[in-house]
Design an enzyme around this catalytic site. Sequence first.
Site, short mmCIF file in Angstrom:
data_model
loop_
_atom_site.label_atom_id
_atom_site.label_comp_id
_atom_site.label_asym_id
_atom_site.label_seq_id
_atom_site.Cartn_x
_atom_site.Cartn_y
_atom_site.Cartn_z
N ASP A 13 0.84 -1.19 0.00
CA ASP A 13 0.00 0.00 0.00
C ASP A 13 0.88 1.25 0.00
O ASP A 13 1.59 1.51 0.97
CB ASP A 13 -0.89 -0.05 1.25
CG ASP A 13 -1.85 1.11 1.37
OD1 ASP A 13 -1.73 2.11 0.61
OD2 ASP A 13 -2.73 1.04 2.24
N ILE A 14 0.81 2.03 -1.06
CA ILE A 14 1.64 3.23 -1.20
C ILE A 14 1.38 4.24 -0.09
O ILE A 14 2.27 4.99 0.29
CB ILE A 14 1.46 3.86 -2.60
CG1 ILE A 14 2.60 4.84 -2.91
CG2 ILE A 14 0.09 4.52 -2.74
CD1 ILE A 14 2.67 5.27 -4.36
N ASN A 27 -6.49 12.33 -11.35
CA ASN A 27 -7.24 12.75 -12.53
C ASN A 27 -6.99 14.24 -12.72
O ASN A 27 -6.45 14.90 -11.84
CB ASN A 27 -8.73 12.40 -12.41
CG ASN A 27 -9.38 13.04 -11.21
OD1 ASN A 27 -9.26 14.24 -10.98
ND2 ASN A 27 -10.08 12.24 -10.42
N VAL A 36 -5.93 4.32 -6.51
CA VAL A 36 -4.86 4.88 -5.69
C VAL A 36 -5.13 6.35 -5.37
O VAL A 36 -4.81 6.83 -4.28
CB VAL A 36 -3.47 4.67 -6.36
CG1 VAL A 36 -3.29 5.55 -7.58
CG2 VAL A 36 -2.35 4.90 -5.38
N ASP A 37 -5.74 7.08 -6.29
CA ASP A 37 -6.06 8.49 -6.07
C ASP A 37 -6.97 8.66 -4.85
O ASP A 37 -6.69 9.44 -3.95
CB ASP A 37 -6.72 9.06 -7.34
CG ASP A 37 -6.90 10.56 -7.33
OD1 ASP A 37 -6.24 11.26 -6.53
OD2 ASP A 37 -7.70 11.05 -8.14
N GLY A 126 -5.01 0.83 -14.08
CA GLY A 126 -6.29 0.44 -13.49
C GLY A 126 -7.43 0.79 -14.43
O GLY A 126 -7.49 0.32 -15.57
#
Length: 174
Positions: A13-14, A27, A36-37, A126
């Site tokens: 997990d970043i 985006n 992830v965003d 993704g």
Amino acid sequence: MKTAGAIRLLKGDITKLEVDAIVNAANSSLMGGGGVDGAIHRAGGPQILEECRAIVARQGGCKTGEAVITSGGRLPAKNVIHTVGPVWNGGNRNEPELLASCYLNSVQLAFRNRISTIAFPNISTGIYGFPKPEAAEIAVTTVKNYLEQQQLLQQVIFICYDDENFSIYEKLLV
């Protein structure tokens, strides 16, 4: 964990990484989203969104292939570099070049902000549908080429959330 020079490969997990900067596959609105965003915005808290709103007010968002920086909010990472990956349209709309620009603009922004450790997710693979093997090749090649030309970045981490991407990167970083 796999290491190749200044490049490391991790699975996980970043939002949990303690580095100078993590990269957000954002985006163009910079207002958070899915994948992830959304995870970065949720984990980082309202400060990241507030800083993104200020960037939007100043410059009108972030174009595909470009990158902007905010603080890390409540994340263990000190900063978040937001970059907008291309949506895959069969490869005929400069998607490979735009994806390479995401990585290059992110490391250049890191350099300008004296960041020495940076972590990348799998940008555009993704919901944006970029083929994972091609995306990984672009990511690794772009970052390796950049690292050959500068010394400030001490470590670049590619962090994969899923086994498929991890396996692809593992083969590229042998």
